[in-house]
Design an enzyme around this catalytic site. Structure first.
Site, PDB file in Angstrom:
ATOM      1  N   SER A 128      20.126 108.314  50.987  1.00 25.35           N
ATOM      2  CA  SER A 128      20.442 109.171  52.131  1.00 25.35           C
ATOM      3  C   SER A 128      21.825 109.786  51.977  1.00 25.35           C
ATOM      4  O   SER A 128      22.725 109.178  51.370  1.00 25.35           O
ATOM      5  CB  SER A 128      20.422 108.287  53.383  1.00 25.35           C
ATOM      6  N   TYR A 152      23.029 100.281  58.344  1.00 28.67           N
ATOM      7  CA  TYR A 152      21.939 101.018  57.671  1.00 28.67           C
ATOM      8  C   TYR A 152      22.469 101.702  56.409  1.00 28.67           C
ATOM      9  O   TYR A 152      21.921 101.565  55.323  1.00 28.67           O
ATOM     10  CB  TYR A 152      21.330 102.054  58.627  1.00 28.67           C
ATOM     11  N   LYS A 156      21.821 101.217  52.104  1.00 25.92           N
ATOM     12  CA  LYS A 156      21.521 102.250  51.096  1.00 25.92           C
ATOM     13  C   LYS A 156      22.522 102.175  49.944  1.00 25.92           C
ATOM     14  O   LYS A 156      22.142 102.259  48.771  1.00 25.92           O
ATOM     15  CB  LYS A 156      21.550 103.648  51.733  1.00 25.92           C
TER      16      LYS A 156
HETATM   17  P1  NAD Z   1       9.508 105.968  58.400  1.00 27.88           P
HETATM   18  O1  NAD Z   1       9.968 104.865  59.273  1.00 27.88           O
HETATM   19  O2  NAD Z   1       8.589 106.983  58.963  1.00 27.88           O
HETATM   20  O3  NAD Z   1       8.865 105.390  57.055  1.00 27.88           O
HETATM   21  C1  NAD Z   1       9.213 104.130  56.533  1.00 27.88           C
HETATM   22  C2  NAD Z   1       7.923 103.354  56.354  1.00 27.88           C
HETATM   23  O4  NAD Z   1       8.206 102.081  55.766  1.00 27.88           O
HETATM   24  C3  NAD Z   1       7.209 103.086  57.685  1.00 27.88           C
HETATM   25  O5  NAD Z   1       5.858 103.435  57.550  1.00 27.88           O
HETATM   26  C4  NAD Z   1       7.370 101.574  57.902  1.00 27.88           C
HETATM   27  O6  NAD Z   1       6.265 101.035  58.595  1.00 27.88           O
HETATM   28  C5  NAD Z   1       7.477 101.079  56.470  1.00 27.88           C
HETATM   29  N1  NAD Z   1       8.247  99.844  56.271  1.00 27.88           N
HETATM   30  C6  NAD Z   1       9.497  99.558  56.706  1.00 27.88           C
HETATM   31  N2  NAD Z   1       9.888  98.359  56.240  1.00 27.88           N
HETATM   32  C7  NAD Z   1       8.866  97.868  55.495  1.00 27.88           C
HETATM   33  C8  NAD Z   1       8.655  96.685  54.735  1.00 27.88           C
HETATM   34  N3  NAD Z   1       9.604  95.740  54.649  1.00 27.88           N
HETATM   35  N4  NAD Z   1       7.477  96.517  54.103  1.00 27.88           N
HETATM   36  C9  NAD Z   1       6.502  97.466  54.176  1.00 27.88           C
HETATM   37  N5  NAD Z   1       6.637  98.614  54.869  1.00 27.88           N
HETATM   38  C10 NAD Z   1       7.805  98.809  55.518  1.00 27.88           C
HETATM   39  O7  NAD Z   1      10.829 106.684  57.822  1.00 27.88           O
HETATM   40  P2  NAD Z   1      10.969 107.993  56.942  1.00 27.88           P
HETATM   41  O8  NAD Z   1      11.739 108.976  57.739  1.00 27.88           O
HETATM   42  O9  NAD Z   1       9.688 108.374  56.340  1.00 27.88           O
HETATM   43  O10 NAD Z   1      11.967 107.431  55.835  1.00 27.88           O
HETATM   44  C11 NAD Z   1      11.505 106.963  54.584  1.00 27.88           C
HETATM   45  C12 NAD Z   1      12.715 106.473  53.792  1.00 27.88           C
HETATM   46  O11 NAD Z   1      13.656 107.544  53.671  1.00 27.88           O
HETATM   47  C13 NAD Z   1      13.469 105.321  54.436  1.00 27.88           C
HETATM   48  O12 NAD Z   1      13.889 104.428  53.436  1.00 27.88           O
HETATM   49  C14 NAD Z   1      14.662 106.002  55.078  1.00 27.88           C
HETATM   50  O13 NAD Z   1      15.775 105.140  55.184  1.00 27.88           O
HETATM   51  C15 NAD Z   1      14.929 107.128  54.095  1.00 27.88           C
HETATM   52  N6  NAD Z   1      15.640 108.270  54.702  1.00 27.88           N
HETATM   53  C16 NAD Z   1      15.128 108.872  55.803  1.00 27.88           C
HETATM   54  C17 NAD Z   1      15.829 109.931  56.394  1.00 27.88           C
HETATM   55  C18 NAD Z   1      15.305 110.615  57.643  1.00 27.88           C
HETATM   56  O14 NAD Z   1      16.096 111.275  58.329  1.00 27.88           O
HETATM   57  N7  NAD Z   1      14.033 110.506  57.969  1.00 27.88           N
HETATM   58  C19 NAD Z   1      17.045 110.375  55.842  1.00 27.88           C
HETATM   59  C20 NAD Z   1      17.515 109.742  54.700  1.00 27.88           C
HETATM   60  C21 NAD Z   1      16.809 108.684  54.135  1.00 27.88           C
HETATM   61  N1  UFG Z   2      21.883 115.546  67.978  1.00 30.40           N
HETATM   62  C1  UFG Z   2      21.952 115.958  69.293  1.00 30.40           C
HETATM   63  N2  UFG Z   2      21.054 115.437  70.180  1.00 30.40           N
HETATM   64  C2  UFG Z   2      20.089 114.534  69.817  1.00 30.40           C
HETATM   65  C3  UFG Z   2      20.029 114.129  68.458  1.00 30.40           C
HETATM   66  C4  UFG Z   2      20.944 114.641  67.556  1.00 30.40           C
HETATM   67  O1  UFG Z   2      22.808 116.753  69.658  1.00 30.40           O
HETATM   68  O2  UFG Z   2      19.306 114.085  70.680  1.00 30.40           O
HETATM   69  C5  UFG Z   2      22.811 116.140  66.993  1.00 30.40           C
HETATM   70  C6  UFG Z   2      23.709 115.122  66.290  1.00 30.40           C
HETATM   71  O3  UFG Z   2      24.866 114.890  67.036  1.00 30.40           O
HETATM   72  C7  UFG Z   2      23.959 115.801  64.939  1.00 30.40           C
HETATM   73  C8  UFG Z   2      22.656 116.599  64.687  1.00 30.40           C
HETATM   74  O4  UFG Z   2      22.028 116.727  65.954  1.00 30.40           O
HETATM   75  O5  UFG Z   2      25.000 116.739  65.069  1.00 30.40           O
HETATM   76  C9  UFG Z   2      21.710 115.875  63.742  1.00 30.40           C
HETATM   77  O6  UFG Z   2      21.478 114.543  64.214  1.00 30.40           O
HETATM   78  P1  UFG Z   2      20.318 113.626  63.619  1.00 30.40           P
HETATM   79  O7  UFG Z   2      20.355 112.318  64.346  1.00 30.40           O
HETATM   80  O8  UFG Z   2      19.038 114.365  63.586  1.00 30.40           O
HETATM   81  O9  UFG Z   2      20.759 113.438  62.091  1.00 30.40           O
HETATM   82  P2  UFG Z   2      22.051 112.756  61.469  1.00 30.40           P
HETATM   83  O10 UFG Z   2      22.623 113.736  60.507  1.00 30.40           O
HETATM   84  O11 UFG Z   2      22.961 112.206  62.482  1.00 30.40           O
HETATM   85  O12 UFG Z   2      21.421 111.500  60.691  1.00 30.40           O
HETATM   86  C10 UFG Z   2      20.261 111.659  59.866  1.00 30.40           C
HETATM   87  C11 UFG Z   2      19.515 110.320  59.793  1.00 30.40           C
HETATM   88  C12 UFG Z   2      20.352 109.309  59.077  1.00 30.40           C
HETATM   89  C13 UFG Z   2      20.706 109.843  57.732  1.00 30.40           C
HETATM   90  C14 UFG Z   2      21.428 111.164  57.873  1.00 30.40           C
HETATM   91  C15 UFG Z   2      21.695 111.777  56.522  1.00 30.40           C
HETATM   92  O13 UFG Z   2      19.240 109.852  61.096  1.00 30.40           O
HETATM   93  O14 UFG Z   2      19.600 108.145  58.886  1.00 30.40           O
HETATM   94  O15 UFG Z   2      20.609 112.094  58.602  1.00 30.40           O
HETATM   95  O16 UFG Z   2      20.534 111.826  55.781  1.00 30.40           O
HETATM   96  F1  UFG Z   2      21.532 108.971  57.135  1.00 30.40           F
END
Ligand code: NAD
Ligand code: UFG
Length: 356
Positions: A128, A152, A156
């Site tokens: 991330s 979190y 990572k």
């Molecule tokens: P998500 O929660 O939709 O997907 C994660 C999946 O993993 C879920 O289906 C959950 O049920 C499963 N899971 C969690 N822990 C588990 C375990 N121990 N064993 C088996 N299954 C498990 O999230 P996502 O947005 O699809 O994110 C996928 C990956 O990308 C995550 O590792 C997350 O940290 C990373 N990531 C997401 C974002 C974002 O903004 N969505 C940003 C950066 C990184």
């Molecule tokens: N924001 C609002 N209102 C909301 C939600 C978010 O104003 O209800 C704003 C936040 O303050 C930020 C922007 O929208 O300025 C984006 O916020 P997000 O929560 O969508 O995303 P972040 O960049 O804060 O974090 C996300 C994931 C993290 C990841 C990061 C970088 O949640 O897990 O992107 O990948 F680490």
């Protein structure tokens, strides 16, 4: 006869995982999914099977369950793994850090041990942009200093370190960490998308729930940042672009003994208010919002330099914010209750959206 490559996808029922499974199948991979469904639904994988017209072996299990991993590696000839499974809610990780360390670190260690036992050495890991903390320089390149501001993010960072150490230990590992910026949007079919189990933490799913009438208004966290309109700026990337980057990472000719890291972003920053406007355009009406105080831990601006992924993986984001909002709206309006919504129900949803 050309042998199909088979990938194990952990967390393949989740938001990014489900979209990646679609792209893997389209690219000719066979896929096996393991997911404990702690933040997702079995329905997502059924729909992926329907979209791809392919049967996808599914194990409802925790990645920490060594016996299940052994069963998978013994049953299928797996040649690579994409590891999405993990807990990802920043606020929850601050309240319950041990759950995050236990789950995210243990699952990765168990996975690496079982991969080693079955001589599967190719892994792509979901990292991330959070590993850059509050960036000093923009756009962010992969060699920028790393730091994390919450448990979190620290999981990572620790996992990236664990992966690099594993590669350095020898044994021909080939591991790639993909640092995602802000994934948004949904598959064009409107049948899979982001389905938060609780109140959405992230901006786009929150706006989408306001648009469909599930939430009253968006709370904009701060309008006094040093950004053009005072609201936070992020690099939003379409989830299908992100999914395709995983295929590119697996397709890259294997380079045993290499640990690689790539930013997955667009290089463009978009503010909260710009994103709200883009979604209003997509759903065809104005959406209520209120400016409130900053969210603790948020940074002002974050966007990627994705050049390395372009040069080495031949990958580049091609979808823009307007398309991502239109796709997210198609998903949300057709599935107001996410995967709990039974299909088909397009007509009903149009009425619900109109009344919202
Ligand atoms: P998500 O929660 O939709 O997907 C994660 C999946 O993993 C879920 O289906 C959950 O049920 C499963 N899971 C969690 N822990 C588990 C375990 N121990 N064993 C088996 N299954 C498990 O999230 P996502 O947005 O699809 O994110 C996928 C990956 O990308 C995550 O590792 C997350 O940290 C990373 N990531 C997401 C974002 C974002 O903004 N969505 C940003 C950066 C990184
Ligand atoms: N924001 C609002 N209102 C909301 C939600 C978010 O104003 O209800 C704003 C936040 O303050 C930020 C922007 O929208 O300025 C984006 O916020 P997000 O929560 O969508 O995303 P972040 O960049 O804060 O974090 C996300 C994931 C993290 C990841 C990061 C970088 O949640 O897990 O992107 O990948 F680490």
């Amino acid at each position: 006869m050309v042998m199909k490559r088979r990938a194990l996808v952990t967390g393949g029922a989740g938001y990014i995982g489900s979209h990646t499974v679609v792209e893997l199948v389209h690219a000719g991979f066979e896929v096996v999914v393991v997911d404990n469904l702690c933040n997702s639904s079995r329905e997502a994988v059924y729909r992926v099977e329907d979209i791809t017209k392919t049967s996808i072996p599914f194990y409802e299990a925790d990645v920490r369950d060594q016996e299940v991993l052994d069963e998978i590696f013994e049953t299928y000839h797996i040649d690579s793994v994409i590891h999405f499974a993990g807990l990802k809610a920043v606020g929850e990780s601050v309240e319950n850090p041990l759950r995050y360390y236990r789950s995210n670190l243990d699952s990765t260690m168990t996975l690496l041990e079982r991969m080693a036992a079955y001589d599967v050495k190719t892994l792509v890991f979901s990292s991330s942009a959070t590993v850059y903390g509050d960036p000093q320089h923009l756009p962010i390149t992969e060699n920028a200093p790393l730091s994390a501001t919450n448990p979190y993010g620290r999981t990572k960072l620790m996992i990236e370190q664990m992966l690099e150490d594993t590669v350095r230990s020898g044994g021909d590992w080939n591991i790639t960490s993909l640092r995602y910026f802000n994934p948004i949007g949904a598959h064009k079919s409107g049948r899979i998308g982001e389905d938060p189990h609780d109140i959405p933490n992230n901006l786009l799913p929150y706006i989408a729930q306001v648009a469909v009438g599930l939430r009253e208004r968006l709370h904009v966290y701060g309008s006094d940042y040093e950004t053009p309109d005072g609201t936070g700026v992020r690099d939003y990337i379409h989830v299908v672009d992100l999914a395709k980057a995983h295929v590119a990472a697996l397709k890259r000719a294997p380079h045993p003994g290499e640990y690689k890291v790539y930013n997955l972003g667009t290089s463009h920053g978009t503010s909260v208010l710009e994103m709200l406007k883009a979604f209003e355009k997509a759903c065809g009406r104005s959406l209520p919002y209120k400016i409130v105080g900053r969210r603790p831990g948020d940074i002002a601006t974050c966007y990627a330099d994705p050049t390395l992924a372009h040069l080495e993986l031949g990958w580049k984001a091609v979808h823009d914010i307007a398309e991502a909002c239109a796709d997210a709206w198609r998903w949300q309006s057709r599935n107001p209750e996410g995967y709990a919504t039974s299909e088909p129900m397009h007509a009903d949803v149009e009425i619900l959206a109109a009344n919202a």
